[in-house]
Each structure stands twice: as structure tokens, then as C-alpha cells.
Design an enzyme around this catalytic site. Structure first.
Site, short mmCIF file in Angstrom:
data_model
loop_
_atom_site.label_atom_id
_atom_site.label_comp_id
_atom_site.label_asym_id
_atom_site.label_seq_id
_atom_site.Cartn_x
_atom_site.Cartn_y
_atom_site.Cartn_z
N HIS A 117 0.84 -1.20 0.00
CA HIS A 117 0.00 0.00 0.00
C HIS A 117 0.88 1.26 0.00
O HIS A 117 0.72 2.14 -0.84
CB HIS A 117 -0.91 -0.03 1.24
N GLU A 118 1.82 1.31 0.92
CA GLU A 118 2.65 2.51 1.03
C GLU A 118 3.54 2.68 -0.20
O GLU A 118 3.76 3.80 -0.67
CB GLU A 118 3.49 2.48 2.32
N HIS A 128 1.63 4.40 -2.81
CA HIS A 128 1.66 5.86 -2.64
C HIS A 128 2.98 6.42 -3.16
O HIS A 128 3.01 7.44 -3.84
CB HIS A 128 1.57 6.23 -1.15
N HIS A 177 3.13 6.93 -6.82
CA HIS A 177 2.32 8.09 -7.21
C HIS A 177 3.11 9.38 -6.93
O HIS A 177 3.10 10.32 -7.70
CB HIS A 177 1.03 8.06 -6.38
ZN LIG Z 1 -2.86 5.22 2.11
#
Ligand SMILES: [Zn+2]
Length: 704
Positions: free
Chosen positions: A496-497, A500, A503
Site C-alpha cells: 500500500h505505502e 503511494h 504516485h
Molecule cells: Zn494510504
């Protein structure tokens, strides 16, 4: 009150019901955008030559203040220069771009500094950073509401010069921010707005503080603690009469609700929990909602939800209502039987049980989960040593996105931190840097998060600022005789991180305001949630796993199957609860409710079919509604829908697909916030986004 809610429900219910059973409808907001015309290769503007920014993490506490001072002075001087432009000689570069660059410079100087408050091993540094961070909040608020700067930008806007797409978007966005700061209002109204803002930040801080400082405990006899782990019981404080104190905090509450065999204990703790800051926070919440409503009206909106949704992907409260309504309709059918199963489980212990009490749900729910899936997290964990998981995760990201992670030895803030340069695999060009600080340690921020330390942007000389990100997590340290191991949910956190981080770092957006993950707030969790999907795929789990004593031993089939079964286990009910919270948040901000508890009860009942217990004071501890994220709780579900839709393309392309990954990189990641998220989705998907993949993910048939 009744009228308010009736109107709200009427709004919700009067929305068109989609024809027949074909409930899959696109979320597209009518906005006249061109449909998916752009082809796969539609990339953002290419980046200029990379320009890295040297970062220093070893500042002493005494150096923090001066570094901050000089950055803030510079910000003011640069904005003064814009304000002092002689009327009539305003240019794009001299006004709009100058303001944008002033903020970008300030962010580049201060963000790496602020980051230290989360990770610095030195408490004096953390304290010094906290102090300047508070000042920075005030400075930002003052400077971004300067009438003299606004005048110059507005004067430039009035010239009506023709601008390129990116520049026009920058100007529009800036003007909108000024409008939201009240700069178009009469002086009297501006003063009122200022007062409201000050009062609101006081109320929001008080609300959080009341929760943080709430200190309460339930005295119980040790024999009442059956079912709870010995390590937990051992930590409880004993009082002279022989009883022990169970604190009413998140950890203990969760443990007792899930594990305590004694229903009387669970019931007592449940009722005690309802007192948590309730007397203090309910009036604060009500006051804040009233002020937010007034603020929205001052700024020309019908309610605060409308104001908050400016610039978000969902655009209007009506659109969010439609979304939540549709989820409710689609999920309620699946959530009912899930709840029935839990009640059935209770009846195995208590044959005459007629209902589930609020203090039963977690207890019987987790019993059922354990019995049915019999997952042994500790056993699973042995197959996920951090070093292997990390190396393999980075490889998967490399294969997907056409990049390379190159370990580098540079100055860091703690010896455990690892740094990598991120390079384009094809050209070898360095794109960005990422720092990984993955272990828990005293004084470090809990949980996990990805920070943008330096955001991308086009520099005045045509070069491109190389983005820098950092992941902070609190994974368990290695234990004697074995390396650091991850639970499966921690593997998910890592993915998940890193989602990020991609992105944040693969951005190619020209303007700082739209670069990295500066996208609409209800899309920001899209890329990260999308990446989570990979760790639920057997072929990926096979790669990520390898027993710490013998890396060739992959996660055994039986464990893998159990693990996979947990993903959609009772997921419809969980999503429905989220939808109920989002609806409550939206209802709170759709008017100034006289009775927040009543709104809560009715929304909850409408969404889940269950009325909360008469004693429930849940809104008094709903932190999300009293933070910057107000009227934004729906964003978690909203961006999850698009995350699943994006992921469906990877599935269709064979999962670890470099082709799909390259489209994803060039369309979604590189553009960042410089194009509306729904437009990016249309370009990437080649069609309107829809919720089919999301429903499949929940285990609900789309046409149900
Ligand atoms: Zn998040």
C-alpha cells in the site's frame, strides 16, 4: 430536526433508481468531458533534466528554528514582490507562477524538516519541529489569504490571456483557493469568516484533545477476564480490593470485545466506552457543524458538504449520496446473512438467544472467523521475512512500472533507514529517491505512512525537481535467533505505502500544485489501494514468501488457501458499515443538525437495518468528522471502487503486466493532479469507470 432529516432522506431517496436489476452504473459526473479518446501512450509532459535537492537529516534541535525562519521569511518576501507589481504590468510568470513557486520553495525547505517530527530519534528535535510546525500552520493561513497578492493574481486573470491547459488549470485552482479563503467577500463577511475559522480550529483541537486525554478504567475481578491472553492480564493494574483495572482505551476495548468470554464484562465495558468524552464532545461537534454550515453559506454554498466537495472527484454531495445509496442497495442483501451467521454462532453457545447485542458482534464474529478459517497468523508470518518480502516487492514494482531501485549510501536520520534511487529502466535516468524506515522504535510515529519530502515540479531553468519520498512503518524488529518477520497484513501495508510512493515519485506534472499525489482527495487512496490487490494473488504470494529458515520453502497451499479466504470474509457487512459512517459524515455536513445523535441513529438504521443501542455516543469519538477530512469519509470507499477498476486491467493483462503497468504509469501516475481523476480513469480504462470490479472484490454479484 425531523424536517431536516426528512429532507435529507428525501434527497437521497428521490434520486433515480437505475432501471431493473442491472445495477451497474458508471460514476461519471455529467461534465461533458470527451470519452476515452486518448490512447494508451498519452503521457504527461516529459520531464526536463533531473535536478536533485540535497537533504539534510542531521540537524540539531537548535538549528530547526533558524532553518524554518529563513524559509518563512523567503515566502513572505516572494509574496511581497507579487503584491508590489505595479497595476497594469501583471504577467503570468510574475503573478501566478511566482506565487506557485514561492509556495513550492517553502515546501521544499520545510517538508523534510517537518518529517523529522515523525521519525527523528532525538526528542529535542521532534519537539523543536512540532513548535515550528504549529507556526507554519498560522503562517500558511495568513499568507494564503493576503488580499494584496490576491489582487495581483485577480488583475492578471482579468486580462483574459490565452493560456495552455496546465497554466489555465493552475490559475483556476489558485483563484478557487482565494475564493474559499473568503477573498471575494465584503470586509465584514471576511472578518466573520476569519472568526469562524479560528473558532473552528479551536473546537477541532479540543475535540481531539478530549479523546486523547480521556482516562478511564473499569474495575473487574480477575476471574471475569476469562478468554483474555495472560500477557494482557499481567499488564493490568491491581487495586487494593483485589480487582484489576481494564483501561477504556482502543487496545483493551478491542481485546475485551473480541475475546472476553463473560458477556457481563463486555456489556459493562461497552457502556463505559459510551461515556468517552461524550459530555464534552457532543456539544463541540454540534457547535462545529453549525459554524461550518455558516461558513459554507458565507461563501455562497448551500451547505458545508457542497463546499468540501469543491475540487474533489465526486464533485457534489448528490453524487456521493447516489454512490452510498447504490452501495447500500447492493450490499444489504449480502450483509443480512453475514449477520445471521454470527447470530447462529451465538445460538450454539446460548440456544435461546434472540438477537446480537452490540457487545456480542465482535466476540461471536471473531469466534466464527477463527473456527471457520482457522488461520494461524504466527505460522504464516514465518514465511514472510521482511528482507525477502521487501526485495521481492521492489522487484514486482520494477517489472510492473519499468523502473529500477538502486540502493544508495547517503546520510539518513537513523541507521536502520535504507535509501534507494529510482531510475527509469529503459533510459537509466534517475527519477527520484525513496527512504524506507520500516521498524518501530521509541518516539517514532506509530502505524505506516508514505511522506512526500520533495514534490516534483518544473523549475525556472526547465529542469525537473527530482521527487523524494519516505515510508515510515512500525514493523516488528528482529527477535533473538530470527530475522524481522511480517504478518500478511503488514505485507499488504508495505504494498500500500509503496503504491503511494510510486504516485509521489513517478510524477511528471509541470506544476507543483498538481505534482506527485496532489490529486483530488477522494482519489488519493486509489493507487495505494489498487496495489494491495497484488498480495491477494497466489502467484504473487508465492514470490513474496520464503520460510526464514529455508527460503525455498514457499507458503504451503493449505495456509495460502486459508489466507485467501479471509479477504472477502464478511466483507459486505464491513463495507456497509463504512457506507453508514460516510453517510453520517455527509448528513452532518448537509445542514446544521440540532441533534447529532438523532441523525447518527437514523442514518445507521437506514443503512444497516440496525438501530444503535440507546446508550451509543459514537459521534463523540468519530475523529474523522472533526479533522480536515470532514465530509470526506466516503473517500475511502469511493477511491476503492476506482482502485478495483484499475486493477481489473492488470488482471485482464496477466497480472504482472509491463504493458498495463506502463499505461498506468504514464496516464495515472505521471499526470497526478494535472488532469481530473475521472478523465484519467477514462483514458486508462478506455471506457467509463464502474463498480463491477469493486463488487466482485466484495464477493457480491454485480447484478444481484
Ligand atoms: Zn494510504
Amino acid at each position: 430536526m425531523r424536517r431536516f432529516f426528512a429532507a435529507l432522506l428525501a434527497l437521497a431517496l428521490s434520486l433515480p433508481v437505475e432501471a431493473g436489476a442491472a445495477a451497474v452504473v458508471s460514476f461519471r459526473v455529467p461534465m461533458g468531458g470527451s470519452p476515452a479518446a486518448a490512447s494508451a501512450g498519452a503521457a504527461a509532459a516529459a520531464r526536463g533534466p533531473g535536478r536533485s535537492l540535497p537533504l539534510e537529516f542531521s540537524l540539531g534541535a537548535f538549528e530547526i528554528g533558524p532553518v524554518y525562519e529563513s524559509a518563512s521569511r523567503e515566502l513572505v518576501v516572494k509574496l511581497d514582490a507579487v503584491a508590489n507589481i505595479p497595476p497594469g504590468s501583471e504577467t503570468f510568470e510574475g503573478t501566478v507562477l511566482a506565487v506557485e513557486r514561492a509556495y513550492a520553495d517553502f515546501a521544499e525547505a520545510t517538508r523534510p524538516l517537518f518529517f523529522l517530527s515523525s521519525v527523528s530519534p532525538d526528542p529535542a528535535v521532534r519537539g523543536a519541529v512540532e513548535a515550528v510546525r504549529r507556526r507554519s500552520g498560522r503562517l500558511w493561513a495568513e499568507q494564503s489569504a493576503r488580499p494584496d497578492v490576491y489582487k495581483a493574481v485577480e488583475a492578471y486573470a482579468k486580462r483574459g490571456e490565452e493560456l495552455g491547459k496546465d497554466d489555465q488549470r493552475l490559475l483556476d485552482d489558485m483563484l478557487r483557493d482565494y475564493t474559499l479563503a473568503g477573498l471575494g467577500l465584503s470586509e465584514e463577511r471576511q472578518r466573520r469568516l476569519e472568526k469562524i475559522n479560528v473558532r473552528l480550529s479551536e473546537l477541532e483541537a479540543a475535540f481531539q484533545r478530549n479523546l486523547q486525554e480521556w482516562d478511564d478504567a473499569l474495575a473487574v475481578f480477575p476471574e471475569e477476564l476469562k478468554g483474555l491472553p495472560k500477557s494482557f492480564i499481567g499488564r493490568l493494574e491491581r487495586i487494593p480490593d483485589g480487582r484489576v483495572l481494564v483501561p477504556v482505551d482502543k487496545e483493551s476495548y478491542g481485546k475485551v470485545m473480541r475475546q472476553a468470554v463473560n458477556p457481563g464484562l463486555r456489556r459493562r465495558l461497552y457502556y463505559r466506552k459510551q461515556k468517552e468524552a461524550a459530555k464534552e464532545n457532543l456539544p463541540i461537534l454540534k457547535k462545529a457543524l453549525t459554524l461550518r454550515h455558516e461558513k459554507a453559506r458565507l461563501l455562497g454554498y448551500r451547505n458545508f458538504a457542497e463546499l468540501a466537495l469543491e475540487g474533489r472527484m465526486a464533485k457534489t454531495p448528490k453524487q456521493v449520496w447516489r454512490f452510498l445509496q447504490r452501495l447500500r442497495r447492493l450490499l444489504i442483501g449480502a450483509a443480512g446473512p453475514e449477520r445471521e451467521e454470527v447470530l447462529e454462532r451465538k445460538r450454539r453457545d446460548k440456544p435461546k438467544a434472540e438477537k446480537l447485542y452490540p457487545w456480542d458482534t465482535a466476540y461471536y464474529g471473531s469466534k466464527l472467523f477463527k473456527e471457520r478459517l482457522n488461520l494461524e497468523p504466527k505460522r504464516t508470518r514465518a514465511y514472510f521475512p521482511l528482507s525477502h518480502v521487501l526485495a521481492e516487492s521492489l522487484k514486482i514494482y520494477e517489472e510492473l512500472l519499468g523502473i529500477r531501485f538502486e540502493p544508495v549510501t547517503v546520510e539518513v536520520w537513523h541507521p536502520e533507514v535504507r535509501a534507494y534511487d529510482i531510475r527509469d529502466a529503459a533510459s537509466g535516468e534517475r527519477l527520484a529517491r525513496v527512504y524506507l524506515d520500516l521498524f518501530a522504535r521509541p518516539g517514532k510515529r506509530g502505524g505506516a505512512a508514505a511522506f512526500t519530502l520533495v514534490s516534483g515540479r518544473e523549475l525556472p531553468d526547465g529542469g525537473y525537481r527530482e521527487p523524494v519520498s519516505a515510508v515510515s512503518a512500525s514493523f516488528h524488529n528482529p527477535a533473538p535467533g530470527r530475522p524481522a518477520l511480517l504478518y500478511h497484513h503488514e505485507v499488504k501495508t508495505l504494498f500500500h505505502e509503496l503504491g503511494h510512493v510510486m504516485h509521489q515519485t513517478l510524477t511528471a506534472a509541470r506544476h507543483w500544485r498538481f505534482a506527485s499525489s496532489a490529486v483530488a482527495r477522494d482519489f488519493v487512496e486509489g493507487p495505494s489501494q489498487m496495489m494491495e490487490n497484488f498480495i491477494w494473488k497466489p502467484e504473487v504470494l508465492k514470490r513474496l514468501s520464503g520460510h526464514y529458515q529455508d527460503p525455498t520453502r514457499k507458503l504451503p497451499r493449505a495456509l495460502l488457501d486459508k489466507l485467501l479466504a479471509t479477504r472477502s470474509y464478511h466483507a459486505a457487512g464491513a463495507a456497509l458499515s463504512q457506507a453508514a459512517l460516510a453517510a453520517m459524515d455527509l448528513a452532518f455536513h448537509s445542514a446544521a443538525p440540532k441533534d447529532v445523535l438523532k441523525v447518527y441513529r437514523r442514518v445507521r438504521k437506514f443503512f444497516t437495518g440496525e438501530e444503535p443501542d440507546h446508550a451509543s455516543r459514537f459521534p463523540a469519538r468519530f475523529r474523522h468528522g472533526m479533522r480536515g477530512y470532514s465530509a470526506g469519509y466516503y473517500g475511502y470507499l469511493w477511491s476503492r471502487v476506482f482502485a478495483q477498476d484499475i486493477f481489473s486491467e492488470f488482471e485482464a493483462g496477466g497480472l504482472i503486466s509491463a504493458e498495463v503497468g506502463s499505461r498506468y504509469r504514464s496516464i495515472i501516475l505521471e499526470n497526478g493532479g494535472s488532469v481530473d481523476a475521472d478523465e484519467l480513469l477514462r483514458r486508462f480504462l478506455g471506457r467509463e469507470p464502474d463498480e463491477r470490479a469493486f463488487l466482485r472484490w466484495l464477493g457480491v454479484e454485480p447484478s444481484a
